[in-house]
Design a protein around this motif. Structure first.
Motif, PDB file in Angstrom:
ATOM      1  N   GLU A  32      33.220  25.259  44.606  1.00  0.00           N
ATOM      2  CA  GLU A  32      33.964  26.427  45.118  1.00  0.00           C
ATOM      3  C   GLU A  32      34.797  27.061  44.009  1.00  0.00           C
ATOM      4  N   ARG A  33      35.435  26.215  43.195  1.00  0.00           N
ATOM      5  CA  ARG A  33      36.264  26.748  42.096  1.00  0.00           C
ATOM      6  C   ARG A  33      35.391  27.573  41.142  1.00  0.00           C
ATOM      7  N   PHE A  34      34.205  27.037  40.792  1.00  0.00           N
ATOM      8  CA  PHE A  34      33.340  27.768  39.857  1.00  0.00           C
ATOM      9  C   PHE A  34      32.822  29.072  40.468  1.00  0.00           C
ATOM     10  N   HIS A  36      34.583  31.088  42.282  1.00  0.00           N
ATOM     11  CA  HIS A  36      35.667  32.054  42.030  1.00  0.00           C
ATOM     12  C   HIS A  36      35.771  32.401  40.542  1.00  0.00           C
ATOM     13  N   THR A  37      35.650  31.385  39.686  1.00  0.00           N
ATOM     14  CA  THR A  37      35.789  31.694  38.255  1.00  0.00           C
ATOM     15  C   THR A  37      34.607  32.546  37.773  1.00  0.00           C
ATOM     16  N   GLN A  38      33.424  32.361  38.361  1.00  0.00           N
ATOM     17  CA  GLN A  38      32.286  33.220  37.982  1.00  0.00           C
ATOM     18  C   GLN A  38      32.566  34.664  38.391  1.00  0.00           C
ATOM     19  N   ALA A  39      33.175  34.839  39.565  1.00  0.00           N
ATOM     20  CA  ALA A  39      33.537  36.194  40.013  1.00  0.00           C
ATOM     21  C   ALA A  39      34.572  36.801  39.061  1.00  0.00           C
ATOM     22  N   VAL A  40      35.531  35.970  38.636  1.00  0.00           N
ATOM     23  CA  VAL A  40      36.540  36.439  37.668  1.00  0.00           C
ATOM     24  C   VAL A  40      35.835  36.841  36.361  1.00  0.00           C
ATOM     25  N   GLY A  41      34.851  36.054  35.955  1.00  0.00           N
ATOM     26  CA  GLY A  41      34.101  36.334  34.717  1.00  0.00           C
ATOM     27  C   GLY A  41      33.391  37.683  34.794  1.00  0.00           C
ATOM     28  N   LEU A  43      34.249  40.207  36.739  1.00  0.00           N
ATOM     29  CA  LEU A  43      35.318  41.212  36.755  1.00  0.00           C
ATOM     30  C   LEU A  43      35.819  41.489  35.334  1.00  0.00           C
ATOM     31  N   LYS A  44      36.042  40.414  34.571  1.00  0.00           N
ATOM     32  CA  LYS A  44      36.520  40.569  33.194  1.00  0.00           C
ATOM     33  C   LYS A  44      35.491  41.319  32.349  1.00  0.00           C
ATOM     34  N   ALA A  45      34.206  40.981  32.531  1.00  0.00           N
ATOM     35  CA  ALA A  45      33.163  41.653  31.741  1.00  0.00           C
ATOM     36  C   ALA A  45      33.117  43.140  32.091  1.00  0.00           C
ATOM     37  N   PRO A  50      39.540  39.944  28.013  1.00  0.00           N
ATOM     38  CA  PRO A  50      39.147  38.766  27.221  1.00  0.00           C
ATOM     39  C   PRO A  50      38.775  37.572  28.111  1.00  0.00           C
ATOM     40  N   PRO A  51      37.815  36.745  27.673  1.00  0.00           N
ATOM     41  CA  PRO A  51      37.381  35.593  28.473  1.00  0.00           C
ATOM     42  C   PRO A  51      38.513  34.612  28.775  1.00  0.00           C
ATOM     43  N   SER A  52      39.411  34.404  27.819  1.00  0.00           N
ATOM     44  CA  SER A  52      40.468  33.411  28.063  1.00  0.00           C
ATOM     45  C   SER A  52      41.822  34.097  28.221  1.00  0.00           C
ATOM     46  N   THR A  55      48.177  32.480  28.582  1.00  0.00           N
ATOM     47  CA  THR A  55      49.429  32.438  29.358  1.00  0.00           C
ATOM     48  C   THR A  55      49.169  31.831  30.728  1.00  0.00           C
ATOM     49  N   ARG A  56      48.109  32.286  31.370  1.00  0.00           N
ATOM     50  CA  ARG A  56      47.720  31.734  32.687  1.00  0.00           C
ATOM     51  C   ARG A  56      47.405  30.231  32.559  1.00  0.00           C
ATOM     52  N   GLU A  57      46.706  29.871  31.491  1.00  0.00           N
ATOM     53  CA  GLU A  57      46.358  28.456  31.292  1.00  0.00           C
ATOM     54  C   GLU A  57      47.610  27.591  31.151  1.00  0.00           C
ATOM     55  N   ALA A  58      48.595  28.075  30.397  1.00  0.00           N
ATOM     56  CA  ALA A  58      49.831  27.305  30.203  1.00  0.00           C
ATOM     57  C   ALA A  58      50.554  27.117  31.536  1.00  0.00           C
ATOM     58  N   ILE A  85      37.729  21.613  32.276  1.00  0.00           N
ATOM     59  CA  ILE A  85      37.151  22.581  33.216  1.00  0.00           C
ATOM     60  C   ILE A  85      37.364  24.010  32.702  1.00  0.00           C
ATOM     61  N   ILE A  86      38.572  24.289  32.232  1.00  0.00           N
ATOM     62  CA  ILE A  86      38.885  25.645  31.747  1.00  0.00           C
ATOM     63  C   ILE A  86      37.978  26.029  30.565  1.00  0.00           C
ATOM     64  N   GLN A  87      37.733  25.062  29.664  1.00  0.00           N
ATOM     65  CA  GLN A  87      36.839  25.361  28.524  1.00  0.00           C
ATOM     66  C   GLN A  87      35.441  25.743  29.014  1.00  0.00           C
ATOM     67  N   GLU A  88      34.970  25.083  30.046  1.00  0.00           N
ATOM     68  CA  GLU A  88      33.651  25.399  30.613  1.00  0.00           C
ATOM     69  C   GLU A  88      33.678  26.812  31.217  1.00  0.00           C
ATOM     70  N   VAL A  89      34.769  27.136  31.918  1.00  0.00           N
ATOM     71  CA  VAL A  89      34.908  28.468  32.529  1.00  0.00           C
ATOM     72  C   VAL A  89      34.915  29.548  31.438  1.00  0.00           C
ATOM     73  N   ILE A  90      35.669  29.318  30.361  1.00  0.00           N
ATOM     74  CA  ILE A  90      35.735  30.299  29.272  1.00  0.00           C
ATOM     75  C   ILE A  90      34.335  30.497  28.667  1.00  0.00           C
TER      76      ILE A  90
HETATM   77  C1  LIG Z   1      39.646  32.060  35.590  1.00  0.00           C
HETATM   78  C2  LIG Z   1      40.241  32.688  34.575  1.00  0.00           C
HETATM   79  O1  LIG Z   1      39.742  32.633  33.258  1.00  0.00           O
HETATM   80  C3  LIG Z   1      40.021  31.559  32.349  1.00  0.00           C
HETATM   81  C4  LIG Z   1      39.855  30.253  33.022  1.00  0.00           C
HETATM   82  C5  LIG Z   1      40.888  29.707  33.721  1.00  0.00           C
HETATM   83  C6  LIG Z   1      40.650  28.629  34.734  1.00  0.00           C
HETATM   84  O2  LIG Z   1      39.558  28.057  34.768  1.00  0.00           O
HETATM   85  O3  LIG Z   1      41.568  28.382  35.534  1.00  0.00           O
HETATM   86  C7  LIG Z   1      42.192  30.187  33.491  1.00  0.00           C
HETATM   87  C8  LIG Z   1      42.464  31.156  32.589  1.00  0.00           C
HETATM   88  C9  LIG Z   1      41.417  31.782  31.761  1.00  0.00           C
HETATM   89  O4  LIG Z   1      41.489  31.282  30.453  1.00  0.00           O
HETATM   90  C10 LIG Z   1      41.430  33.526  34.761  1.00  0.00           C
HETATM   91  O5  LIG Z   1      41.785  34.292  33.846  1.00  0.00           O
HETATM   92  O6  LIG Z   1      42.051  33.453  35.844  1.00  0.00           O
END
Ligand SMILES: C=C(O[C@@H]1C=C(C(=O)O)C=C[C@H]1O)C(=O)O
Length: 98
Positions: A32-34, A36-41, A43-45, A50-52, A55-58, A85-90
């Motif tokens: 389920e998480r992936f 949503h992150t694919q949808a975010v990907g 949207l970003k494209a 930028p892919p990453s 600030t959100r990650e921190a 997980i985040i590295q895979e999403v990026i």
């Molecule tokens: C999903 C996003 O893209 C990237 C992946 C993240 C994640 O897996 O939680 C968080 C921040 C981004 O580096 C996002 O920007 O929200």
């Protein structure tokens, strides 16, 4: 087998049944998480974002470390796991942009 060994085998079986259910929850949760992150990907494209987002990650790492503490989970492990997980999403997001 002694009674003691039989009891231990029963307890082991029960723990393993719980572990199997929890592993299923983890897999479905990640699926389920992936989604949503694919949808975010996508949207970003579409919007040349930028892919990453460091600030959100921190923010997420801080939140998860705190939750891990409350849940008796090693915060360092939680941090490593989320980073993995985040590295895979990026990586997915970079693929959307290429
Ligand atoms: C999903 C996003 O893209 C990237 C992946 C993240 C994640 O897996 O939680 C968080 C921040 C981004 O580096 C996002 O920007 O929200």
């Amino acid at each position: 087998m002694t009674d003691d060994t039989n009891r231990a085998a029963e307890v082991l079986k029960d723990h393993r049944a719980s572990i199997d259910r929890l592993d299923a929850i983890l897999v479905y949760t990640l699926g389920e998480r992936f989604k949503h992150t694919q949808a975010v990907g996508r949207l970003k494209a579409e919007h040349a974002l930028p892919p990453s987002d460091p600030t959100r990650e921190a923010t997420q790492i801080a939140r998860l470390t705190n939750l891990a503490d409350q849940a008796d989970l090693d915060p360092e492990f939680a941090k490593k796991f989320l980073n993995f997980i985040i590295q895979e999403v990026i990586h997915h997001h970079e693929q959307h942009q290429s």
